[in-house]
Design an enzyme around this catalytic site. Sequence first.
Site, PDB file in Angstrom:
ATOM      1  CE  LYS A  60      -3.777  -2.250   2.228  1.00 12.43           C
ATOM      2  NZ  LYS A  60      -4.494  -2.683   3.483  1.00 12.43           N
ATOM      3  CD  GLN A 113      -3.581  -4.261   6.612  1.00 12.83           C
ATOM      4  OE1 GLN A 113      -3.340  -3.432   5.920  1.00 12.83           O
ATOM      5  NE2 GLN A 113      -4.480  -5.357   6.132  1.00 12.83           N
ATOM      6  CG  ASP A 150     -10.197  -0.336   5.107  1.00 12.07           C
ATOM      7  OD1 ASP A 150      -9.928  -0.632   3.728  1.00 12.07           O
ATOM      8  OD2 ASP A 150      -9.595  -0.759   6.014  1.00 12.07           O
TER       9      ASP A 150
END
Length: 297
Positions: free
Chosen positions: A54, A98, A121
Amino acid sequence: MTAQMIDGKAFAANVRAQVAQHVAALKADKGITPGLAVVLVGEDPASQVYVRSKGKQTVEVGMNSYEHRLPADTDAATLMQLIADLNADAAVHGILVQLPLPKHLDEDAVINAIDPAKDVDGFHISNVGLLGTGQKSMVPCTPLGCLMMLRDHLGDLSGMNAVVIGRSNIVGKPMAQLLLNDSCTVTIAHSRTKDLPEVVRRADIVVAAVGRPQMVPGDWIKPGATVIDVGINRIEAEDGKTRLVGDCDTDSCAAVAGAITPVPGGVGPMTIACLLANTLTACCRANGLEAPEGLTA
Ligand code: NDP
C-alpha cells in the site's frame, strides 16, 4: 462458451494511472497533495506485506504515505490517541487501520474512532449507514473494485439478477448494497442458504466472497453470466508447493460464463487501486471539490 477473462491487473493499473493524473492536477492547480496514513499494529506477516504494498503504490501515484507501525502489545489508549492525532492532521486525508488487530484491541471501537470523512476502508458505521441509504459515502475497497469491473464489462446493471455469496461486513454486505444501488435484483447467500446451486443458477452476476477453495463449479453458473471471484485461498498443489485459487473453479466456470475474474490477477489488484481512489476522493471532498467521476460508486 469460453468466458472472457477480466484482467484485474490491467484494470487496476488503469485506475492507478487515473488517480495519478488527478493527483498531479491537484498538486499543480491547488497545491494539494493527498495523504494516506496506514496504521499497523503487530507483526502479522500477511499484514506487513499488504502495508508495504500500500505504501509503495501510494507513493507511485504521487500521494504522501505515512506509515505508523506499533508493537503488538500496544494498548487501546495509545492507538486511540494516534487515531485522534491523524483525524486532526490536515495533511492526512485517508486513514487505514490494517486488520486484523491483536485480540486485546476492539476492532469496531477503533474503526469507529476514525473520522468518517477519512475512513478510506469504508468500514465506519456512518459510512455503512450512508451506503445503505444510497448517500455519498466512503465505499469499501474490494466491493468498489468489483463494481467498477462489472460496470466496465456490462454497462448498465439495472434489472440484472445478482447473487452475492457471503455476507461479511467487508465484502458481501457492501457488495450487495452497491448492486442494489445500481438497481440489480440482489440475493445474498451464506452458509445457511438452502439449495445454493439453484440460487446461483438464476444469477446474471455472481460475486463469490466465501473463502472456500473452488467451491463454485461451472454447473452452478447460468450460461453467459458474469462471475466475480473475490476468494483468495492458498492450497497445496500436486508438486507440494502452494498456489492461490479463488472460490470458483475457474476452468469449469469459464466454460459456461460470459466473463470471469481469474485468481490471482482479478479482484485482488483492484483492492489497493480502490484504496488510492478512495484517498483521492476523501482529499477532494475535504477541499470542497467533487470526487473524480468513475473512481467512486
Ligand atoms: P468471511 O469469512 O468474513 O465471510 C465468508 C462468508 O461466506 C460468510 O458470510 C459465510 O456465511 C459464507 N460462507 C461460508 N461457507 C459457506 C458455504 N458453504 N456456502 C455459502 N456461504 C458460505 O470472509 P470475507 O468476506 O472476509 O472474505 C471472503 C473471501 O474473499 C476470502 O477468501 C478472502 O480471502 C477474500 N478476500 C479477498 C479480498 C481481495 O482483495 N481480493 C479482500 C477481502 C477478502 P455465514 O455468514 O453464514 O457464516
